[in-house]
Design a protein around this motif. Structure first.
Motif, PDB file in Angstrom:
ATOM      1  N   UNK A 167       0.883  -0.998  -0.135  1.00 47.88           N
ATOM      2  CA  UNK A 167      -0.426   0.008   0.364  1.00 47.88           C
ATOM      3  C   UNK A 167       0.508   1.521   0.408  1.00 47.88           C
ATOM      4  N   UNK A 168       0.815   1.856  -0.703  1.00 50.13           N
ATOM      5  CA  UNK A 168       1.607   3.391  -0.890  1.00 50.13           C
ATOM      6  C   UNK A 168       0.528   4.321  -0.335  1.00 50.13           C
ATOM      7  N   UNK A 169       1.953   4.910   0.566  1.00 48.32           N
ATOM      8  CA  UNK A 169       1.389   5.726   1.059  1.00 48.32           C
ATOM      9  C   UNK A 169       2.324   6.833   2.355  1.00 48.32           C
ATOM     10  N   UNK A 170       1.770   8.161   2.553  1.00 52.96           N
ATOM     11  CA  UNK A 170       2.838   8.929   2.790  1.00 52.96           C
ATOM     12  C   UNK A 170       2.559   8.787   4.984  1.00 52.96           C
ATOM     13  N   UNK A 171       3.774   8.777   5.240  1.00 54.51           N
ATOM     14  CA  UNK A 171       3.295   9.208   6.371  1.00 54.51           C
ATOM     15  C   UNK A 171       4.330  10.414   6.816  1.00 54.51           C
ATOM     16  N   UNK A 172       4.020  11.249   7.740  1.00 52.04           N
ATOM     17  CA  UNK A 172       4.138  12.648   8.026  1.00 52.04           C
ATOM     18  C   UNK A 172       4.447  12.141  10.236  1.00 52.04           C
ATOM     19  N   UNK A 173       6.125  13.334  10.507  1.00 57.21           N
ATOM     20  CA  UNK A 173       5.642  12.747  11.817  1.00 57.21           C
ATOM     21  C   UNK A 173       6.297  14.615  11.680  1.00 57.21           C
ATOM     22  N   UNK A 174       6.730  15.128  13.742  1.00 59.85           N
ATOM     23  CA  UNK A 174       7.417  16.302  13.394  1.00 59.85           C
ATOM     24  C   UNK A 174       6.704  17.278  14.251  1.00 59.85           C
ATOM     25  N   UNK A 175       5.493  16.821  13.934  1.00 56.70           N
ATOM     26  CA  UNK A 175       4.491  18.303  14.544  1.00 56.70           C
ATOM     27  C   UNK A 175       4.531  18.010  16.401  1.00 56.70           C
ATOM     28  N   UNK A 176       3.964  19.088  16.826  1.00 54.16           N
ATOM     29  CA  UNK A 176       3.861  18.966  18.209  1.00 54.16           C
ATOM     30  C   UNK A 176       3.741  20.788  18.469  1.00 54.16           C
ATOM     31  N   UNK A 177       3.428  21.119  20.427  1.00 57.18           N
ATOM     32  CA  UNK A 177       3.117  22.017  20.753  1.00 57.18           C
ATOM     33  C   UNK A 177       5.234  22.671  20.673  1.00 57.18           C
ATOM     34  N   UNK A 178       4.910  23.970  20.264  1.00 55.56           N
ATOM     35  CA  UNK A 178       6.161  24.858  20.124  1.00 55.56           C
ATOM     36  C   UNK A 178       5.320  26.444  21.078  1.00 55.56           C
ATOM     37  N   UNK A 179       6.308  26.865  21.652  1.00 60.69           N
ATOM     38  CA  UNK A 179       6.107  28.384  21.923  1.00 60.69           C
ATOM     39  C   UNK A 179       6.871  29.390  20.687  1.00 60.69           C
ATOM     40  N   UNK A 180       5.872  30.479  20.606  1.00 60.58           N
ATOM     41  CA  UNK A 180       6.040  31.018  19.770  1.00 60.58           C
ATOM     42  C   UNK A 180       7.524  31.648  19.307  1.00 60.58           C
ATOM     43  N   UNK A 181       8.403  31.857  18.212  1.00 62.38           N
ATOM     44  CA  UNK A 181       9.526  31.524  18.172  1.00 62.38           C
ATOM     45  C   UNK A 181      10.913  30.185  17.884  1.00 62.38           C
ATOM     46  N   UNK A 182       9.838  29.763  18.132  1.00 63.01           N
ATOM     47  CA  UNK A 182      10.482  28.547  18.147  1.00 63.01           C
ATOM     48  C   UNK A 182      10.572  27.512  16.798  1.00 63.01           C
ATOM     49  N   UNK A 183      11.015  26.127  17.471  1.00 59.73           N
ATOM     50  CA  UNK A 183      11.206  25.323  15.765  1.00 59.73           C
ATOM     51  C   UNK A 183      10.414  24.548  16.157  1.00 59.73           C
ATOM     52  N   UNK A 184      10.464  23.348  14.485  1.00 58.54           N
ATOM     53  CA  UNK A 184      10.028  21.774  14.589  1.00 58.54           C
ATOM     54  C   UNK A 184      10.553  21.724  13.179  1.00 58.54           C
ATOM     55  N   UNK A 185      10.752  20.213  13.040  1.00 60.54           N
ATOM     56  CA  UNK A 185      11.209  19.448  11.741  1.00 60.54           C
ATOM     57  C   UNK A 185      10.063  18.525  11.350  1.00 60.54           C
ATOM     58  N   UNK A 186       9.424  18.983  10.411  1.00 58.47           N
ATOM     59  CA  UNK A 186       8.465  18.385   9.884  1.00 58.47           C
ATOM     60  C   UNK A 186       8.714  16.953   8.438  1.00 58.47           C
ATOM     61  N   UNK A 187       8.836  16.080   8.957  1.00 55.41           N
ATOM     62  CA  UNK A 187       9.228  14.912   7.822  1.00 55.41           C
ATOM     63  C   UNK A 187       8.447  13.564   7.185  1.00 55.41           C
ATOM     64  N   UNK A 188       8.506  13.401   5.593  1.00 53.30           N
ATOM     65  CA  UNK A 188       7.302  12.852   5.749  1.00 53.30           C
ATOM     66  C   UNK A 188       7.934  11.670   5.177  1.00 53.30           C
ATOM     67  N   UNK A 189       7.841  10.482   5.343  1.00 53.26           N
ATOM     68  CA  UNK A 189       8.586   8.980   4.711  1.00 53.26           C
ATOM     69  C   UNK A 189       7.273   8.486   3.752  1.00 53.26           C
ATOM     70  N   UNK A 190       7.722   8.444   2.686  1.00 56.37           N
ATOM     71  CA  UNK A 190       6.854   7.737   1.707  1.00 56.37           C
ATOM     72  C   UNK A 190       7.476   6.221   1.444  1.00 56.37           C
ATOM     73  N   UNK A 191       6.280   5.338   1.873  1.00 60.86           N
ATOM     74  CA  UNK A 191       5.926   3.513   2.070  1.00 60.86           C
ATOM     75  C   UNK A 191       5.295   3.019   1.067  1.00 60.86           C
ATOM     76  N   UNK A 192       5.979   2.271   0.543  1.00 61.30           N
ATOM     77  CA  UNK A 192       5.494   0.879  -0.656  1.00 61.30           C
ATOM     78  C   UNK A 192       6.167   1.610  -2.260  1.00 61.30           C
ATOM     79  N   UNK A 193       6.554   2.648  -1.874  1.00 59.93           N
ATOM     80  CA  UNK A 193       7.363   3.703  -3.519  1.00 59.93           C
ATOM     81  C   UNK A 193       7.592   4.432  -3.436  1.00 59.93           C
ATOM     82  N   UNK A 194       8.366   4.717  -4.029  1.00 58.48           N
ATOM     83  CA  UNK A 194       9.515   6.044  -4.353  1.00 58.48           C
ATOM     84  C   UNK A 194       8.462   6.786  -4.679  1.00 58.48           C
ATOM     85  N   UNK A 195       8.752   8.535  -4.402  1.00 56.37           N
ATOM     86  CA  UNK A 195       7.820   9.758  -5.307  1.00 56.37           C
ATOM     87  C   UNK A 195       9.490  10.454  -5.873  1.00 56.37           C
TER      88      UNK A 195
END
Length: 126
Positions: free
Chosen positions: A1-29
Motif C-alpha cells: 500500500x502506497x502511503x505518505x507518513x508525516x511526523x514531527x508535529x507538536x506544541x511549541x512556543x512562538x519563536x520556536x522551531x520544528x522539523x516535519x518529516x514525510x516518509x514515503x512507504x510502498x514506493x518512491x516519489x
C-alpha cells in the motif's frame, strides 16, 4: 500500500522551531514534485512549500524566509524545517505527491496532488 507518513508535529512556543518529516512507504516519489500544505480550523487547505523532482523550491509568502523544504531521494523522505514559528502557523500539516511525474516546477493547487499523508498537528502558543 502506497502511503505518505508525516511526523514531527507538536506544541511549541512562538519563536520556536520544528522539523516535519514525510516518509514515503510502498514506493518512491523521487521523480515527483512534493509539497507541504496546511489546514487551520475553519480554513481551507493552503500551500506552504514545494520541491520539484529537480530545480528550485517554492514557498508561500507567509513562510518565506522562515521555512525550508528539502528532500532525501535515497530515503524517499521530504522535510520541512520551520523556524520563527508564530501562532498563525498553527494547523495540521500535510505532505503530498504531485499526480504527474517529472513535471517542471511546483504546483500550489491541492488538486494537483493525488497522494496525501494523514497530517501532523502543529500548535504554536503565544
Amino acid at each position: 500500500q502506497v502511503q505518505l507518513v508525516e511526523s514531527g508535529g507538536g506544541l511549541v512556543q512562538a519563536g520556536g522551531s520544528l522539523r516535519l518529516s514525510c516518509l514515503a512507504i510502498g514506493r518512491t516519489f523521487s521523480s515527483y514534485a512534493m509539497g507541504w500544505f496546511r489546514q487551520a480550523p475553519g480554513k481551507e487547505r493552503e500551500f506552504v512549500a514545494g520541491i520539484p523532482w529537480g530545480g528550485n523550491t517554492y514557498y508561500a509568502d507567509s513562510v518565506k524566509g522562515r521555512f525550508t523544504i528539502s528532500r532525501d531521494k535515497t530515503e524517499s523522505a521530504v522535510y520541512l524545517q520551520m523556524n520563527s514559528l508564530n501562532p498563525e502557523d498553527t494547523a495540521v500539516y500535510y505532505c503530498a505527491a504531485d499526480r504527474i511525474p517529472r513535471r517542471a516546477g511546483v504546483r500550489s493547487a491541492a488538486n494537483e496532488y493525488d497522494t496525501w499523508g494523514q497530517g501532523t498537528q502543529v500548535t504554536v502558543s503565544s
